[in-house]
Write a protein that holds these residues in place. Structure first.
Motif, PDB file in Angstrom:
ATOM      1  N   SER A   1      47.521  39.776  21.354  1.00  0.00           N
ATOM      2  CA  SER A   1      48.680  40.496  21.909  1.00  0.00           C
ATOM      3  C   SER A   1      49.117  39.926  23.254  1.00  0.00           C
ATOM      4  O   SER A   1      49.505  40.658  24.153  1.00  0.00           O
ATOM      5  CB  SER A   1      48.377  41.990  22.050  1.00  0.00           C
ATOM      6  N   GLY A   2      49.016  38.613  23.400  1.00  0.00           N
ATOM      7  CA  GLY A   2      49.444  37.950  24.629  1.00  0.00           C
ATOM      8  C   GLY A   2      48.478  38.078  25.792  1.00  0.00           C
ATOM      9  O   GLY A   2      48.755  37.595  26.879  1.00  0.00           O
TER      10      GLY A   2
ATOM     11  N   PRO B   1      44.700  27.496  20.553  1.00  0.00           N
ATOM     12  CA  PRO B   1      44.984  28.272  21.762  1.00  0.00           C
ATOM     13  C   PRO B   1      46.464  28.441  22.082  1.00  0.00           C
ATOM     14  O   PRO B   1      46.812  29.153  23.003  1.00  0.00           O
ATOM     15  CB  PRO B   1      44.266  27.489  22.871  1.00  0.00           C
ATOM     16  N   SER B   2      47.329  27.826  21.302  1.00  0.00           N
ATOM     17  CA  SER B   2      48.755  28.032  21.527  1.00  0.00           C
ATOM     18  C   SER B   2      49.287  29.224  20.731  1.00  0.00           C
ATOM     19  O   SER B   2      50.447  29.579  20.838  1.00  0.00           O
ATOM     20  CB  SER B   2      49.544  26.767  21.171  1.00  0.00           C
ATOM     21  N   THR B   3      48.421  29.868  19.924  1.00  0.00           N
ATOM     22  CA  THR B   3      48.840  31.024  19.136  1.00  0.00           C
ATOM     23  C   THR B   3      48.024  32.257  19.510  1.00  0.00           C
ATOM     24  O   THR B   3      47.010  32.167  20.183  1.00  0.00           O
ATOM     25  CB  THR B   3      48.649  30.756  17.623  1.00  0.00           C
ATOM     26  N   ASP B   4      48.464  33.391  19.045  1.00  0.00           N
ATOM     27  CA  ASP B   4      47.765  34.647  19.278  1.00  0.00           C
ATOM     28  C   ASP B   4      46.767  34.895  18.144  1.00  0.00           C
ATOM     29  O   ASP B   4      47.009  34.514  17.003  1.00  0.00           O
ATOM     30  CB  ASP B   4      48.789  35.787  19.309  1.00  0.00           C
ATOM     31  N   LEU B   5      45.668  35.554  18.454  1.00  0.00           N
ATOM     32  CA  LEU B   5      44.608  35.928  17.522  1.00  0.00           C
ATOM     33  C   LEU B   5      43.807  34.725  17.021  1.00  0.00           C
ATOM     34  O   LEU B   5      44.324  33.634  16.863  1.00  0.00           O
ATOM     35  CB  LEU B   5      45.157  36.701  16.321  1.00  0.00           C
ATOM     36  N   ALA B   6      42.539  34.979  16.777  1.00  0.00           N
ATOM     37  CA  ALA B   6      41.607  34.002  16.221  1.00  0.00           C
ATOM     38  C   ALA B   6      41.431  32.774  17.103  1.00  0.00           C
ATOM     39  O   ALA B   6      41.124  31.706  16.624  1.00  0.00           O
ATOM     40  CB  ALA B   6      42.007  33.610  14.816  1.00  0.00           C
ATOM     41  N   THR B   7      41.649  32.921  18.410  1.00  0.00           N
ATOM     42  CA  THR B   7      41.389  31.853  19.367  1.00  0.00           C
ATOM     43  C   THR B   7      40.395  32.374  20.387  1.00  0.00           C
ATOM     44  O   THR B   7      40.639  33.393  21.031  1.00  0.00           O
ATOM     45  CB  THR B   7      42.682  31.416  20.084  1.00  0.00           C
ATOM     46  N   PHE B   8      39.258  31.698  20.502  1.00  0.00           N
ATOM     47  CA  PHE B   8      38.227  32.079  21.450  1.00  0.00           C
ATOM     48  C   PHE B   8      37.976  30.931  22.409  1.00  0.00           C
ATOM     49  O   PHE B   8      37.991  29.765  22.004  1.00  0.00           O
ATOM     50  CB  PHE B   8      36.913  32.400  20.723  1.00  0.00           C
ATOM     51  N   VAL B   9      37.760  31.261  23.678  1.00  0.00           N
ATOM     52  CA  VAL B   9      37.351  30.270  24.673  1.00  0.00           C
ATOM     53  C   VAL B   9      36.101  30.785  25.369  1.00  0.00           C
ATOM     54  O   VAL B   9      35.950  31.984  25.604  1.00  0.00           O
ATOM     55  CB  VAL B   9      38.448  29.952  25.724  1.00  0.00           C
ATOM     56  N   GLN B  10      35.209  29.860  25.662  1.00  0.00           N
ATOM     57  CA  GLN B  10      34.018  30.185  26.428  1.00  0.00           C
ATOM     58  C   GLN B  10      34.172  29.537  27.794  1.00  0.00           C
ATOM     59  O   GLN B  10      34.473  28.358  27.905  1.00  0.00           O
ATOM     60  CB  GLN B  10      32.766  29.660  25.741  1.00  0.00           C
ATOM     61  N   THR B  11      33.993  30.350  28.837  1.00  0.00           N
ATOM     62  CA  THR B  11      34.064  29.873  30.211  1.00  0.00           C
ATOM     63  C   THR B  11      32.825  30.390  30.940  1.00  0.00           C
ATOM     64  O   THR B  11      32.025  31.135  30.364  1.00  0.00           O
ATOM     65  CB  THR B  11      35.323  30.395  30.929  1.00  0.00           C
ATOM     66  N   GLU B  12      32.692  30.034  32.202  1.00  0.00           N
ATOM     67  CA  GLU B  12      31.562  30.564  32.969  1.00  0.00           C
ATOM     68  C   GLU B  12      31.664  32.079  33.126  1.00  0.00           C
ATOM     69  O   GLU B  12      30.671  32.747  33.398  1.00  0.00           O
ATOM     70  CB  GLU B  12      31.455  29.885  34.333  1.00  0.00           C
TER      71      GLU B  12
END
Length: 169
Positions: A60-61, A41-52
């Protein structure tokens, strides 16, 4: 993670742990509390988070909300499948298992249910070179090849991926 650091979700937030030092990785408050994530999560692209609030990818920021074209959501997510900590497999797809037992494949140009419509998927493992393994009704299936594996000692109770292998209990 590596031998020096790891990234973890704790109390709805993401943290970088390096030795004894812990650093908060801020996310926009609109996303809500993080339930699970994959990627760095400290980089751009290929980071996914699931939240409510749903499933989000950082690109792209900005954080982009992912939804299937034909529906409002993927359903309540049980698992955001990790491939050695990463989100995307060799085909650039992300895999999601919802609480109804449906397995989604989310590619850059489409999202589709791959399994769980006839019999709910209970557990998923991803292994480089093999692909997605699914446990459903005591059976082990490999998604890409459509192979069903049966063991003479009975039902499969758990599966995991690691060391380029699928492990079954």
């Amino acid at each position: 993670w590596d031998e020096r650091s790891l990234v973890l979700a704790e109390v709805g937030e993401i943290w970088l742990q390096e030795g004894a030092e812990r650093t908060h990785i801020p996310l926009p408050s609109e996303l809500g509390a993080v339930e699970q994530f994959c990627g760095d999560p400290s980089t751009d692209l290929a980071t996914f988070v699931q939240t409510e609030a749903g499933l989000f990818e950082r690109a792209s920021g900005l954080w982009w909300n992912w939804r299937p074209a034909a529906m409002d959501s993927f359903g309540e997510l049980q698992e955001l499948v990790r491939i050695d900590g990463a989100c995307k497999d060799q085909r650039d797809a992300v895999w999601l298992l919802n609480t109804e037992g449906k397995l989604w494949q989310v590619a850059p140009d489409h999202a589709q249910i791959i399994g769980g419509e006839d019999s709910p998927i209970e557990e998923v493992a991803s292994v480089q070179g093999i692909g997605i393994a699914m446990r459903s009704a005591g059976e082990l299936r490999l998604a890409q090849e459509g192979v069903q594996v049966e063991f003479e000692r009975g039902e499969v109770r758990r599966i995991a991926g690691g060391g380029d292998l699928v492990w079954a209990l």
